[in-house]
Design a protein around this motif. Structure first.
Motif, mmCIF file in Angstrom:
data_model
loop_
_atom_site.group_PDB
_atom_site.id
_atom_site.type_symbol
_atom_site.label_atom_id
_atom_site.label_comp_id
_atom_site.label_asym_id
_atom_site.label_seq_id
_atom_site.Cartn_x
_atom_site.Cartn_y
_atom_site.Cartn_z
ATOM 1 N N LEU A 53 0.829 -1.206 0.000
ATOM 2 C CA LEU A 53 0.000 0.000 0.000
ATOM 3 C C LEU A 53 0.865 1.258 0.000
ATOM 4 O O LEU A 53 0.512 2.274 -0.616
ATOM 5 N N VAL A 54 1.987 1.199 0.686
ATOM 6 C CA VAL A 54 2.892 2.345 0.717
ATOM 7 C C VAL A 54 3.688 2.443 -0.581
ATOM 8 O O VAL A 54 3.977 3.542 -1.064
ATOM 9 N N ASN A 55 4.012 1.293 -1.157
ATOM 10 C CA ASN A 55 4.873 1.243 -2.355
ATOM 11 C C ASN A 55 4.209 0.407 -3.455
ATOM 12 O O ASN A 55 4.701 -0.674 -3.805
ATOM 13 N N PRO A 56 3.094 0.844 -4.003
ATOM 14 C CA PRO A 56 2.342 0.002 -4.954
ATOM 15 C C PRO A 56 3.134 -0.376 -6.203
ATOM 16 O O PRO A 56 2.910 -1.447 -6.773
ATOM 17 N N THR A 57 4.059 0.463 -6.633
ATOM 18 C CA THR A 57 4.818 0.119 -7.842
ATOM 19 C C THR A 57 5.829 -0.998 -7.588
ATOM 20 O O THR A 57 6.394 -1.559 -8.529
ATOM 21 N N LEU A 58 6.036 -1.332 -6.320
ATOM 22 C CA LEU A 58 7.008 -2.371 -5.963
ATOM 23 C C LEU A 58 6.336 -3.687 -5.595
ATOM 24 O O LEU A 58 6.978 -4.586 -5.036
ATOM 25 N N THR A 59 5.055 -3.823 -5.896
ATOM 26 C CA THR A 59 4.272 -4.980 -5.462
ATOM 27 C C THR A 59 4.940 -6.297 -5.800
ATOM 28 O O THR A 59 5.108 -7.178 -4.935
ATOM 29 N N GLN A 60 5.328 -6.487 -7.049
ATOM 30 C CA GLN A 60 5.902 -7.774 -7.454
ATOM 31 C C GLN A 60 7.209 -8.057 -6.718
ATOM 32 O O GLN A 60 7.432 -9.188 -6.265
ATOM 33 N N ASP A 61 8.042 -7.058 -6.591
ATOM 34 C CA ASP A 61 9.314 -7.260 -5.896
ATOM 35 C C ASP A 61 9.094 -7.620 -4.428
ATOM 36 O O ASP A 61 9.780 -8.496 -3.884
ATOM 37 N N ILE A 62 8.154 -6.936 -3.789
ATOM 38 C CA ILE A 62 7.887 -7.182 -2.369
ATOM 39 C C ILE A 62 7.381 -8.604 -2.163
ATOM 40 O O ILE A 62 7.897 -9.363 -1.329
ATOM 41 N N GLU A 63 6.366 -9.000 -2.921
ATOM 42 C CA GLU A 63 5.801 -10.337 -2.748
ATOM 43 C C GLU A 63 6.811 -11.417 -3.121
ATOM 44 O O GLU A 63 6.919 -12.452 -2.446
ATOM 45 N N ASN A 64 7.534 -11.195 -4.184
ATOM 46 C CA ASN A 64 8.511 -12.189 -4.643
ATOM 47 C C ASN A 64 9.622 -12.390 -3.616
ATOM 48 O O ASN A 64 10.051 -13.515 -3.355
ATOM 49 N N THR A 65 10.072 -11.293 -3.007
ATOM 50 C CA THR A 65 11.130 -11.394 -2.003
ATOM 51 C C THR A 65 10.617 -12.041 -0.720
ATOM 52 O O THR A 65 11.275 -12.923 -0.157
ATOM 53 N N CYS A 66 9.447 -11.625 -0.271
ATOM 54 C CA CYS A 66 8.933 -12.105 1.016
ATOM 55 C C CYS A 66 8.611 -13.594 0.994
ATOM 56 O O CYS A 66 8.767 -14.287 2.002
ATOM 57 N N THR A 67 8.132 -14.102 -0.135
ATOM 58 C CA THR A 67 7.748 -15.515 -0.203
ATOM 59 C C THR A 67 8.958 -16.443 -0.280
ATOM 60 O O THR A 67 8.823 -17.643 -0.025
ATOM 61 N N LYS A 68 10.129 -15.921 -0.599
ATOM 62 C CA LYS A 68 11.318 -16.781 -0.643
ATOM 63 C C LYS A 68 11.548 -17.466 0.693
ATOM 64 O O LYS A 68 11.920 -18.646 0.736
ATOM 65 N N CYS A 69 11.353 -16.727 1.765
ATOM 66 C CA CYS A 69 11.617 -17.288 3.084
ATOM 67 C C CYS A 69 10.359 -17.732 3.809
ATOM 68 O O CYS A 69 10.405 -18.690 4.583
ATOM 69 N N HIS A 70 9.252 -17.056 3.602
ATOM 70 C CA HIS A 70 8.027 -17.416 4.319
ATOM 71 C C HIS A 70 7.240 -18.529 3.629
ATOM 72 O O HIS A 70 6.467 -19.225 4.294
ATOM 73 N N ALA A 71 7.430 -18.704 2.341
ATOM 74 C CA ALA A 71 6.748 -19.773 1.599
ATOM 75 C C ALA A 71 7.700 -20.347 0.546
ATOM 76 O O ALA A 71 7.410 -20.337 -0.644
ATOM 77 N N PRO A 72 8.845 -20.869 0.978
ATOM 78 C CA PRO A 72 9.879 -21.256 0.005
ATOM 79 C C PRO A 72 9.462 -22.392 -0.922
ATOM 80 O O PRO A 72 9.867 -22.413 -2.084
ATOM 81 N N THR A 73 8.647 -23.326 -0.437
ATOM 82 C CA THR A 73 8.283 -24.464 -1.289
ATOM 83 C C THR A 73 7.292 -24.066 -2.382
ATOM 84 O O THR A 73 7.146 -24.786 -3.371
ATOM 85 N N GLY A 74 6.629 -22.936 -2.214
ATOM 86 C CA GLY A 74 5.795 -22.400 -3.292
ATOM 87 C C GLY A 74 6.615 -21.535 -4.225
ATOM 88 O O GLY A 74 6.537 -21.671 -5.448
ATOM 89 N N HIS A 75 7.421 -20.666 -3.644
ATOM 90 C CA HIS A 75 8.217 -19.740 -4.448
ATOM 91 C C HIS A 75 9.187 -20.480 -5.367
ATOM 92 O O HIS A 75 9.258 -20.196 -6.575
ATOM 93 N N PHE A 76 9.936 -21.421 -4.816
ATOM 94 C CA PHE A 76 10.975 -22.065 -5.625
ATOM 95 C C PHE A 76 10.413 -23.135 -6.554
ATOM 96 O O PHE A 76 11.057 -23.488 -7.539
ATOM 97 N N GLU A 77 9.218 -23.621 -6.281
ATOM 98 C CA GLU A 77 8.521 -24.446 -7.275
ATOM 99 C C GLU A 77 8.158 -23.597 -8.481
ATOM 100 O O GLU A 77 8.331 -24.010 -9.637
ATOM 101 N N ALA A 78 7.668 -22.369 -8.214
ATOM 102 C CA ALA A 78 7.358 -21.457 -9.320
ATOM 103 C C ALA A 78 8.634 -21.102 -10.088
ATOM 104 O O ALA A 78 8.626 -21.036 -11.328
ATOM 105 N N ALA A 79 9.731 -20.899 -9.378
ATOM 106 C CA ALA A 79 10.999 -20.593 -10.041
ATOM 107 C C ALA A 79 11.439 -21.754 -10.933
ATOM 108 O O ALA A 79 11.962 -21.545 -12.037
ATOM 109 N N TYR A 80 11.224 -22.969 -10.469
ATOM 110 C CA TYR A 80 11.594 -24.163 -11.236
ATOM 111 C C TYR A 80 10.864 -24.206 -12.576
ATOM 112 O O TYR A 80 11.391 -24.673 -13.576
ATOM 113 N N HIS A 81 9.642 -23.703 -12.591
ATOM 114 C CA HIS A 81 8.830 -23.702 -13.816
ATOM 115 C C HIS A 81 8.858 -22.343 -14.517
ATOM 116 O O HIS A 81 7.999 -22.077 -15.369
#
Length: 647
Positions: free
Chosen positions: A117-145
């Motif tokens: 909400l504070v940085n709407p233009t950074l949405t993808q970067d924020i979500e992509n970075t945060c899920t690396k550690c908080h949801a790694p098995t989802g993030h890195f599965e997506a990276a694999y594909h």
């Protein structure tokens, strides 16, 4: 033949377990579909009965339920049982931890929403970075594909991602660039599970679940943890433009590197996955396998009592897949660990004259990193209270209210103190982030500098260490004993000097000091709560209905009821040697004072030697044991005291 029968019995049990897991998965789905027709209390009861860990897999990873069939509780009481009968199964120990619930953590969800909400233009970067550690098995599965960036919307419909930092999330991390790659930039294997034992029974696991166990020493090293527990963000200004600066939001791994523990090869796992030497059968339904030793209990405790309690209180709402007992166990372990393994505290009376009492509170960090460490919301503070003989409080620094707020805390940020002389001053150990313009902020993407970092350093912490620039001490001025003892650096200590005005009071005093810890203090949330989103609104509701009390870390007390007001300034009275190495001390100058009585007391006021009348006193004293004492000389004009130390 016996092993053959045991094996077939085990296979039958495993087949039943798989069928049961499937039925529980179906039951959970039915509860979810029926949710609009149930009250919250009914949902919680249903959840307790039917919740289960996910058993599905994706291309790279497995849900924790896939592992718990063998590494969970053994109904036969054979596997994961210590010599004393303690159940140490991995699934139950892990299920109620912050790691297990990292993707469901409602504060994290709300904070991601706030940052966007504070940085709407950074949405993808924020979500992509945060899920690396908080949801790694989802993030890195997506990276694999090749499906990055990975979003929160993708995560919430991904059962394996919602499993948080699960078995695969740790045990499939490869040692590629380990210790040199941070912010969740991890390297994962394809269905290889690394463990600490060099000769795994690989055929069973490979045949039944499709994962190959491989022994590798890297899973017991701190570097395994450093990939996520060092988070570097990129600074942006108020227009969402990158400033070109990076910011260490947390650097727990580097704090450990800059400590005596890294040089002594004491790792993160030694504390957070404590090892026992019992020989443990680590596979349910396979009693013919040899026991393993040492075995690491998967307690994975930190210090976040507040969030654990909050999540337990809202299990149905966050779709937790553990039971209340799992949370209760982790809460109890965390509370106990904070209380017993975090700080040493030493309260000493230094001097007392008619108008002022002088006390030192010495704190020594026992953790292998800074305290507090991790997410920068976390604070610890010193409560210091002085009570007179009428039970009235005459001095109170560090009081907190019913909402967990520190009374008299500065609206911006409280400075660090070497000496505290009034109630409005509070010693708060914290990191305060500053934005590009130098103003305090809690927005991670705006963080550009550190305005204050007086968190207690670990023992061995040095300004000249190569990692120092990642976790500098900041905002401390004129405090020579913060992490120093004279010229010696790396004590891991801070001594807070309290000068308490007596205002003419000369009676006995009760002095109490405590150190409190809060992982989510309310002032940290003010910026976030100014915004609205489903995630922020949910967490605001959870927070307002949560127990706001902080967690007690350490405490000490002095009751000088037997001392009264003492004079310490008599220059002609000399005690030597002080400190003493053998407990014997000599007194010089006492004869000129017309001493009527000599007493020796400890710092609680308890007499440790029989009083000596002036005419019987020889000028020598033999202390009873090592420690700190007061030698009190009663004269016609009052009492004179000398503080002595036998070290």
């Amino acid at each position: 033949m016996k092993k053959f029968l045991l094996r077939n019995k085990a296979l039958l049990a495993l087949g039943i377990a798989i069928l049961v897991a499937g039925s529980f998965t179906l039951a959970t789905r039915q509860v979810a579909d029926a949710r609009p027709f149930h009250s919250q209390d009914e949902l919680l009861r249903l959840h307790e009965m039917m919740a289960s860990l996910p058993t599905d897999t994706n291309s790279l990873f497995a849900g924790s339920g896939k592992c718990s069939g063998c590494h969970g509780k053994d109904p036969a009481g054979v596997a994961f049982v210590t010599n004393n009968g303690e159940d140490v199964n991995i699934a139950d120990d892990w299920a109620g931890t912050m790691m297990a619930n990292s993707a469901k953590d409602p504060l994290w969800r709300a904070k991601v929403a706030h940052e966007i909400l504070v940085n709407p233009t950074l949405t993808q970067d924020i979500e992509n970075t945060c899920t690396k550690c908080h949801a790694p098995t989802g993030h890195f599965e997506a990276a694999y594909h090749n499906q990055l960036p990975y979003s929160i919307d993708s995560m919430v419909v991904d059962s394996i991602a919602l499993d948080g930092v699960n078995c695969s999330g740790c045990h499939q991390i490869m040692d590629t660039l380990m210790g040199n790659n941070f912010t969740g930039n991890l390297f994962y294997s394809n269905r290889i599970a690394y463990g600490p034992y060099m000769d795994p029974a690989s055929a069973i696991m490979e045949f039944f679940v499709g994962w190959v166990p491989v022994g590798s020493p890297h899973v017991t090293k701190s570097e395994l943890c450093g990939g996520c527990h060092t988070l570097i963000t990129q600074s942006h200004d108020s227009l969402q433009n990158a400033t070109g600066n990076s910011f260490f939001e947390q650097a727990t791994y580097h704090e450990w590197k800059n400590s005596i523990y890294s040089t002594a090869d004491s790792t993160c796992q030694d504390c957070h996955i404590p090892r026992i030497t019992d020989s443990i059968d680590i596979a349910t339904n396979y009693p013919f396998l040899d026991g393993r030793s040492p075995f690491g209990k998967h307690h994975l405790i930190g210090g976040n009592v507040f969030m654990l309690k909050l999540m337990k209180q809202n299990m149905a709402s966050i779709s937790a897949t553990c039971t209340p007992v799992n949370f209760d166990t982790t809460i109890a372990r965390t509370t106990r660990y904070l209380r017993n393994n975090t700080l040493d505290i030493d309260l000493q009376l230094i001097n007392r004259i008619n108008d002022t009492a002088y006390y030192d509170v010495a704190l020594t960090n026992k953790a292998g990193h800074k305290f507090p460490s991790g997410y920068p919301a976390r604070i610890a503070w010193v409560e210091f209270r002085v009570i007179d003989d009428q039970n009235d409080t005459i001095f109170y620094s560090g009081e907190y209210d019913g909402n967990g707020n520190v009374v008299n805390r500065d609206a911006t940020w409280e400075p660090h103190y070497n000496v505290i002389t009034n109630d409005a001053q509070v010693q708060i150990y914290e990191m305060v982030m500053g934005d590009f313009y130098g103003a305090p902020t809690t927005v991670l993407e705006r963080s550009d500098t550190v305005l204050k970092d007086n968190r207690l350093a670990p023992k061995g912490f040095m300004n000249g260490h190569p990692s120092y620039d990642t976790m500098k001490i900041a905002g401390i001025f004129g405090d020579p004993d913060f992490n120093f003892s004279g010229p010696t650096e790396g004590t891991g200590m801070d001594i807070v000097h309290f000068h308490v005005p007596m205002n003419g009071y000369t009676g006995p005093l009760l002095v109490q000091t405590k150190v409190w810890y809060h992982s989510v203090p309310r002032p940290w949330l003010d910026e976030m709560f100014a915004y609205n989103s489903p995630e922020i609104d949910s967490f605001r509701n959870f927070y307002n209905n949560a127990d706001q009390a902080p967690t007690l870390v350490a405490e000490a007390e002095i009751d000088d009821v037997n001392l009264g007001a003492l004079q310490y300034a008599q220059k002609n009275l000399r005690v030597f040697p002080n400190p003493t190495s053998d407990g014997k001390i000599w007194i010089d100058g006492w004869k000129e004072l017309n001493v009527q009585n000599v007493r020796v007391v400890d710092l609680t006021g308890k007499e440790v030697l029989a009083p000596m009348a002036g005419e019987q006193f020889s000028g020598t004293i033999s202390l009873p044991d090592r420690g700190v004492y007061l030698v009190i000389f009663e004269t016609e004009t009052g009492m004179i005291a000398r503080r002595v130390l036998w070290h």
